[in-house]
Design a protein around this motif. Structure first.
Motif, PDB file in Angstrom:
ATOM      1  N   LEU A  88       1.238   0.112   1.557  1.00 17.29           N
ATOM      2  CA  LEU A  88       0.876   1.112   0.556  1.00 17.29           C
ATOM      3  C   LEU A  88       2.097   1.754  -0.091  1.00 17.29           C
ATOM      4  CD1 LEU A  88      -1.493   2.569  -0.779  1.00 17.29           C
ATOM      5  CD2 LEU A  88      -1.423   4.225   1.099  1.00 17.29           C
ATOM      6  N   SER A  89       3.178   1.896   0.644  1.00 18.45           N
ATOM      7  CA  SER A  89       4.370   2.582   0.124  1.00 18.45           C
ATOM      8  C   SER A  89       4.935   1.904  -1.117  1.00 18.45           C
ATOM      9  CB  SER A  89       5.451   2.638   1.200  1.00 18.45           C
ATOM     10  OG  SER A  89       4.961   3.237   2.375  1.00 18.45           O
ATOM     11  N   SER A  90       4.809   0.590  -1.233  1.00 21.41           N
ATOM     12  CA  SER A  90       5.392  -0.135  -2.358  1.00 21.41           C
ATOM     13  C   SER A  90       4.330  -0.658  -3.319  1.00 21.41           C
ATOM     14  CB  SER A  90       6.262  -1.294  -1.854  1.00 21.41           C
ATOM     15  OG  SER A  90       5.500  -2.182  -1.046  1.00 21.41           O
ATOM     16  N   ASP A  91       3.115  -0.126  -3.222  1.00 17.67           N
ATOM     17  CA  ASP A  91       2.038  -0.530  -4.117  1.00 17.67           C
ATOM     18  C   ASP A  91       1.561   0.692  -4.895  1.00 17.67           C
ATOM     19  OD1 ASP A  91       0.109  -2.133  -5.339  1.00 17.67           O
ATOM     20  OD2 ASP A  91      -0.472  -3.093  -3.451  1.00 17.67           O
ATOM     21  N   ASP A  92       0.689   0.469  -5.850  1.00 18.04           N
ATOM     22  CA  ASP A  92       0.126   1.566  -6.620  1.00 18.04           C
ATOM     23  C   ASP A  92      -1.281   1.861  -6.113  1.00 18.04           C
ATOM     24  OD1 ASP A  92      -1.653   2.516  -9.123  1.00 18.04           O
ATOM     25  OD2 ASP A  92       0.406   3.241  -9.325  1.00 18.04           O
ATOM     26  N   PRO A  93      -1.560   3.064  -5.660  1.00 13.59           N
ATOM     27  CA  PRO A  93      -2.874   3.368  -5.078  1.00 13.59           C
ATOM     28  C   PRO A  93      -4.042   3.128  -6.018  1.00 13.59           C
ATOM     29  CG  PRO A  93      -1.290   5.078  -4.527  1.00 13.59           C
ATOM     30  CD  PRO A  93      -0.618   4.193  -5.532  1.00 13.59           C
ATOM     31  N   VAL A  94      -3.833   3.306  -7.322  1.00 12.65           N
ATOM     32  CA  VAL A  94      -4.913   3.042  -8.271  1.00 12.65           C
ATOM     33  C   VAL A  94      -5.300   1.561  -8.212  1.00 12.65           C
ATOM     34  CG1 VAL A  94      -5.596   3.034 -10.696  1.00 12.65           C
ATOM     35  CG2 VAL A  94      -4.242   4.938  -9.788  1.00 12.65           C
ATOM     36  N   ARG A  95      -4.296   0.687  -8.265  1.00 18.41           N
ATOM     37  CA  ARG A  95      -4.572  -0.749  -8.226  1.00 18.41           C
ATOM     38  C   ARG A  95      -5.087  -1.175  -6.841  1.00 18.41           C
ATOM     39  NH1 ARG A  95      -6.248  -3.358 -11.616  1.00 18.41           N
ATOM     40  NH2 ARG A  95      -5.070  -5.301 -11.440  1.00 18.41           N
ATOM     41  N   VAL A  96      -4.588  -0.550  -5.794  1.00 14.81           N
ATOM     42  CA  VAL A  96      -5.096  -0.861  -4.453  1.00 14.81           C
ATOM     43  C   VAL A  96      -6.595  -0.584  -4.410  1.00 14.81           C
ATOM     44  CG1 VAL A  96      -5.075  -0.152  -2.026  1.00 14.81           C
ATOM     45  CG2 VAL A  96      -2.923  -0.531  -3.228  1.00 14.81           C
ATOM     46  N   TYR A  97      -6.994   0.596  -4.846  1.00 18.35           N
ATOM     47  CA  TYR A  97      -8.418   0.923  -4.827  1.00 18.35           C
ATOM     48  C   TYR A  97      -9.211  -0.041  -5.700  1.00 18.35           C
ATOM     49  CZ  TYR A  97     -12.891   3.177  -5.244  1.00 18.35           C
ATOM     50  OH  TYR A  97     -14.246   3.401  -5.223  1.00 18.35           O
ATOM     51  N   GLN A  98      -8.722  -0.328  -6.901  1.00 18.87           N
ATOM     52  CA  GLN A  98      -9.459  -1.212  -7.809  1.00 18.87           C
ATOM     53  C   GLN A  98      -9.634  -2.614  -7.222  1.00 18.87           C
ATOM     54  OE1 GLN A  98      -6.964  -0.688 -11.287  1.00 18.87           O
ATOM     55  NE2 GLN A  98      -8.503   0.600 -12.286  1.00 18.87           N
ATOM     56  N   TYR A 134      11.221   6.365   1.979  1.00 21.66           N
ATOM     57  CA  TYR A 134      10.261   5.674   2.845  1.00 21.66           C
ATOM     58  C   TYR A 134       9.092   6.572   3.251  1.00 21.66           C
ATOM     59  CZ  TYR A 134       8.809   2.568   6.707  1.00 21.66           C
ATOM     60  OH  TYR A 134       8.114   1.741   7.543  1.00 21.66           O
ATOM     61  N   ASP A 135       9.373   7.742   3.786  1.00 22.35           N
ATOM     62  CA  ASP A 135       8.313   8.632   4.264  1.00 22.35           C
ATOM     63  C   ASP A 135       7.556   9.285   3.110  1.00 22.35           C
ATOM     64  OD1 ASP A 135       8.742   8.194   7.014  1.00 22.35           O
ATOM     65  OD2 ASP A 135      10.409   9.608   7.012  1.00 22.35           O
ATOM     66  N   LEU A 136       8.278   9.729   2.088  1.00 24.25           N
ATOM     67  CA  LEU A 136       7.644  10.400   0.962  1.00 24.25           C
ATOM     68  C   LEU A 136       6.704   9.459   0.220  1.00 24.25           C
ATOM     69  CD1 LEU A 136       7.386  12.939  -0.814  1.00 24.25           C
ATOM     70  CD2 LEU A 136       9.328  12.070  -2.152  1.00 24.25           C
ATOM     71  N   LEU A 137       7.118   8.212   0.023  1.00 27.23           N
ATOM     72  CA  LEU A 137       6.277   7.243  -0.669  1.00 27.23           C
ATOM     73  C   LEU A 137       4.936   7.065   0.050  1.00 27.23           C
ATOM     74  CD1 LEU A 137       8.939   4.536  -1.554  1.00 27.23           C
ATOM     75  CD2 LEU A 137       7.444   5.659  -3.219  1.00 27.23           C
ATOM     76  N   TYR A 138       5.002   6.911   1.348  1.00 27.03           N
ATOM     77  CA  TYR A 138       3.767   6.689   2.095  1.00 27.03           C
ATOM     78  C   TYR A 138       2.877   7.928   2.071  1.00 27.03           C
ATOM     79  CZ  TYR A 138       0.599   5.148   5.766  1.00 27.03           C
ATOM     80  OH  TYR A 138      -0.517   4.781   6.466  1.00 27.03           O
ATOM     81  N   GLN A 139       3.465   9.074   2.268  1.00 28.58           N
ATOM     82  CA  GLN A 139       2.700  10.312   2.302  1.00 28.58           C
ATOM     83  C   GLN A 139       1.981  10.554   0.976  1.00 28.58           C
ATOM     84  OE1 GLN A 139       5.009  13.758   3.510  1.00 28.58           O
ATOM     85  NE2 GLN A 139       3.713  15.124   2.312  1.00 28.58           N
ATOM     86  N   GLU A 140       2.708  10.422  -0.134  1.00 27.14           N
ATOM     87  CA  GLU A 140       2.102  10.696  -1.431  1.00 27.14           C
ATOM     88  C   GLU A 140       1.081   9.637  -1.822  1.00 27.14           C
ATOM     89  OE1 GLU A 140       5.203  13.538  -3.822  1.00 27.14           O
ATOM     90  OE2 GLU A 140       4.784  11.533  -4.616  1.00 27.14           O
ATOM     91  N   LYS A 141       1.389   8.384  -1.558  1.00 29.56           N
ATOM     92  CA  LYS A 141       0.476   7.321  -1.982  1.00 29.56           C
ATOM     93  C   LYS A 141      -0.797   7.299  -1.142  1.00 29.56           C
ATOM     94  CE  LYS A 141       3.810   4.528  -4.411  1.00 29.56           C
ATOM     95  NZ  LYS A 141       4.118   3.178  -4.870  1.00 29.56           N
TER      96      LYS A 141
END
Length: 349
Positions: A88-98, A134-141
């Motif tokens: 998830l850290s290196s992906d876009d959550p919108v596209r992940v959900y879609q 690393y940590d911020l990306l995962y937390q926010e996404k």
């Protein structure tokens, strides 16, 4: 008491090491087609879930698990289809959900997400991210993905991507909400995060005595209790490497060459000691390798489920690259021989 049994795979695709010698690797295309066959068989023999990993390196065939799972969705009826994991850290959550909502539609509501940070880091520079975040990306996404899962229209602002203001995310999943598991290798911080959020959790138990994860489970439950979640609604899963053959001796012999080869690739990269048969047998007897006859593997699964209070156990198969027919036979034994033993043990619990 229903204990779900399933499989996970990373789509390993390297040279195949056997007792007789080395078989050259197959194409990524053939490996993906084989995975679809493996999922179809897992469904036919009654397994509950199949999780497929995401990697971005030449020794793994699958960079987009959802595409492969979607192909399997059209050939299966009951088995749940999950990533294992979505980095998830290196992906876009919108596209992940879609993508997963699309899989959910094609499968008739059988999609799941295991959201993790992954054990490899190739995706970060590939998609333009730095490990400094690393940590911020995962937390926010993770926060954004959960908001999308709960709300058709989303307003969100953070540091790692552009803000969203009252935008709809489509298509929506067939299920009311997609099951989103927090996947972890065992850090207490991940258990705390999952517990506070009330998320189901999946532990990757791939070395040492599985009982040592009792601490992580208690941390998870304590965090959930503190956040006011109903502990009876928590869902705890794990996956561990394993292999099943007709006899213990056959399983030990067939599984060792690929296990040794795969471990030693990582040993060179991560400066570990080379793998050997002593470590292998120790992990089978006292650790987190579930290798042997159906009866042996079933007994060990039952012990781990009871020790950790699991709701789901997943065998990770294969470790490294193995011949497709051996993988298929192991899946057949898992569903037709191991699962009935486990089901019978827990039917009156």
């Amino acid at each position: 008491m229903k204990i779900e049994l399933g499989l996970t795979s990373f789509g390993d695709n390297s040279d195949i090491y056997t007792e007789e010698g080395v078989i050259p690797k197959i194409s990524a295309a053939e490996r993906m087609r084989n995975i679809v066959e493996e999922i179809r068989l897992a469904d036919e023999v009654g397994l509950d879930v199949y999780g497929l990993g995401e990697h971005h390196r030449p020794d793994y065939a699958v960079s987009d698990p959802v595409t492969v799972l979607a192909a399997a969705a059209m050939q299966t009826e009951r088995i749940r289809l999950s990533s294992a994991v979505t980095v998830l850290s290196s992906d876009d959550p919108v596209r992940v959900y879609q993508r997963f909502a699309t899989l959910d539609a094609l499968s008739g509501g059988r999609a799941e997400i295991m959201a993790g940070r992954g054990s490899f880091t190739e995706s970060f520079p590939l998609f333009g991210y730095t490990l400094d975040d690393y940590d911020l990306l995962y937390q926010e996404k993770l926060d954004l993905l959960l908001q999308i899962n709960h709300h058709e229209k989303v307003t969100w602002n953070g540091q790692t991507r552009t803000a969203i203001y009252d935008r709809g995310v489509y298509p929506r999943a067939v299920q009311d909400k997609l099951p989103i598991y927090l996947a972890t290798g065992g850090s207490p911080e991940s258990s705390v995060r999952a517990g506070h959020l009330g998320l189901p959790i999946t532990y990757a138990i791939i070395g040492g005595n599985p009982g040592r994860f009792r601490y992580n489970v208690e941390v998870y439950k304590a965090a959930a209790r503190e956040a006011g979640h109903d502990l009876s609604q928590l869902f705890i899963a794990n996956h561990s490497w394993g292999y099943i053959a007709d006899t213990d001796e056959q399983a030990f012999k067939e599984y060792y060459p690929s296990t040794e080869a795969s471990h030693n690739v990582l040993a060179k990269e991560r400066h570990w000691a080379p793998y050997n048969e002593t470590a292998y047998i120790s992990e089978i007897e006292h650790g987190s390798l579930y290798v042997g006859s159906p009866e042996r593997v079933a007994r060990k699964i039952i012990s781990t489920v009871e020790t950790l209070g699991l709701n789901r156990f997943m065998v990770h198969l294969p470790m490294g690259s193995m011949e497709h027919d051996k993988i298929m036979y192991a899946i057949k034994l898992y569903g037709e021989k191991v699962k009935p033993i486990v089901d019978d043990h827990f039917k009156d619990k």
